[in-house]
Design an enzyme around this catalytic site. Structure first.
Site, PDB file in Angstrom:
ATOM      1  N   LYS A  12       7.354  23.747  54.997  1.00  0.00           N
ATOM      2  CA  LYS A  12       7.167  25.097  55.563  1.00  0.00           C
ATOM      3  C   LYS A  12       6.592  24.978  56.970  1.00  0.00           C
ATOM      4  O   LYS A  12       5.562  24.319  57.172  1.00  0.00           O
ATOM      5  CB  LYS A  12       6.184  25.906  54.702  1.00  0.00           C
TER       6      LYS A  12
HETATM    7  O1  G3P Z   1       2.934  32.250  51.532  1.00  0.00           O
HETATM    8  C1  G3P Z   1       2.923  33.366  52.328  1.00  0.00           C
HETATM    9  C2  G3P Z   1       2.841  34.680  51.634  1.00  0.00           C
HETATM   10  O2  G3P Z   1       3.203  34.564  50.310  1.00  0.00           O
HETATM   11  C3  G3P Z   1       1.524  35.356  51.833  1.00  0.00           C
HETATM   12  O3  G3P Z   1       1.282  36.294  50.872  1.00  0.00           O
HETATM   13  O4  G3P Z   1      -0.201  37.768  49.596  1.00  0.00           O
HETATM   14  O5  G3P Z   1      -1.141  36.382  51.468  1.00  0.00           O
HETATM   15  O6  G3P Z   1       0.345  38.321  51.957  1.00  0.00           O
HETATM   16  P1  G3P Z   1      -0.010  37.253  50.987  1.00  0.00           P
END
Ligand code: G3P
Length: 225
Positions: free
Chosen positions: A86
């Protein structure tokens, strides 16, 4: 649409794999920080559990493209060939994506908030692009619509890049993207379980069991009635 777990909690991953049809695991630096464990220790445990054929997405930390490339190679070497590297979709990240994909590594362009970023990540050779659905919503945008636009950009340009939609806060966001046929969604454990939470269904199943037990006796099934 593939369904991945966006978490590094081993117990949660084990439970979800037991009950749900899961295609892999994604992590990011904040998710790894929550585990409180050495990153390679937890990631190796996840890799051993999900098997060498499942997708595991792991993010680089470096800021400069050259360092991202070295870090990406190391991640793939430690965690196997179905590990997606990533890379944040910033300028340095685009440079690293071009280099790593040219070397044959599988790359996930992450931290995508706009279709513009996604378009460039696709051109740079990313295998997956990860738009942050709920974070886009929180900025006053429309995360689901943005993801659909990216899907169309890739389709209409014949690009091989798949979507890996991320950052979900509710099951409706997931469902709308499944209806649209995007490549993959990575979803936190609570929202995955939310896809199945429905008291009406639970009570219908309980009523079937109660009726059957009235007929043949408590605890009886079709095995021993
Ligand atoms: O991995 C990135 C993404 O899944 C972030 O999610 O819940 O931190 O907005 P969140």
């Amino acid at each position: 649409m593939k369904l991945l777990i966006d978490d590094a909690n081993f117990e949660k991953i084990k439970r979800l794999y037991e009950f749900y049809p899961i295609d892999g695991v994604t992590t990011n630096p904040s998710i790894l920080a929550k585990s409180g464990r050495n990153p390679y220790e937890v990631l190796t445990q996840i890799r051993d559990f999900i098997g060498k054929d499942a997708d595991l997405h792991v993010q680089v930390i470096s800021r400069k493209a050259e360092d991202m490339v070295v870090e990406g190679r190391k991640i793939a070497e430690r965690l196997g060939k179905n590990t997606l590297i990533k890379i944040p979709t910033v300028e340095e990240g685009l440079k690293a994506m071009k280099a790593l994909s040219a070397e044959g590594y599988r790359v996930t362009a992450t931290a995508i908030y706009t279709p513009q970023q996604a378009f460039l990540a696709g051109k740079a050779g990313a295998d997956y692009a990860a738009p942050y659905v709920n974070r886009i919503d929180n900025l006053g945008g429309d995360g689901v619509q943005t993801t659909m636009r990216i899907h169309d950009i890739y389709e209409n340009n014949g690009m091989k890049t798949q979507l890996l939609a991320a950052s979900f806060k509710n099951t409706q966001q997931v469902l709308e993207l499944a209806e649209y046929g995007i490549g993959a969604a990575t979803v936190g454990p609570d929202v995955i379980e939310g896809l199945m939470k429905n008291v009406t269904v639970d009570s219908a199943v309980e009523a079937f069991i109660a009726d059957f037990e009235k007929l043949v006796g408590t605890g009886k099934t079709m095995l021993d009635c």
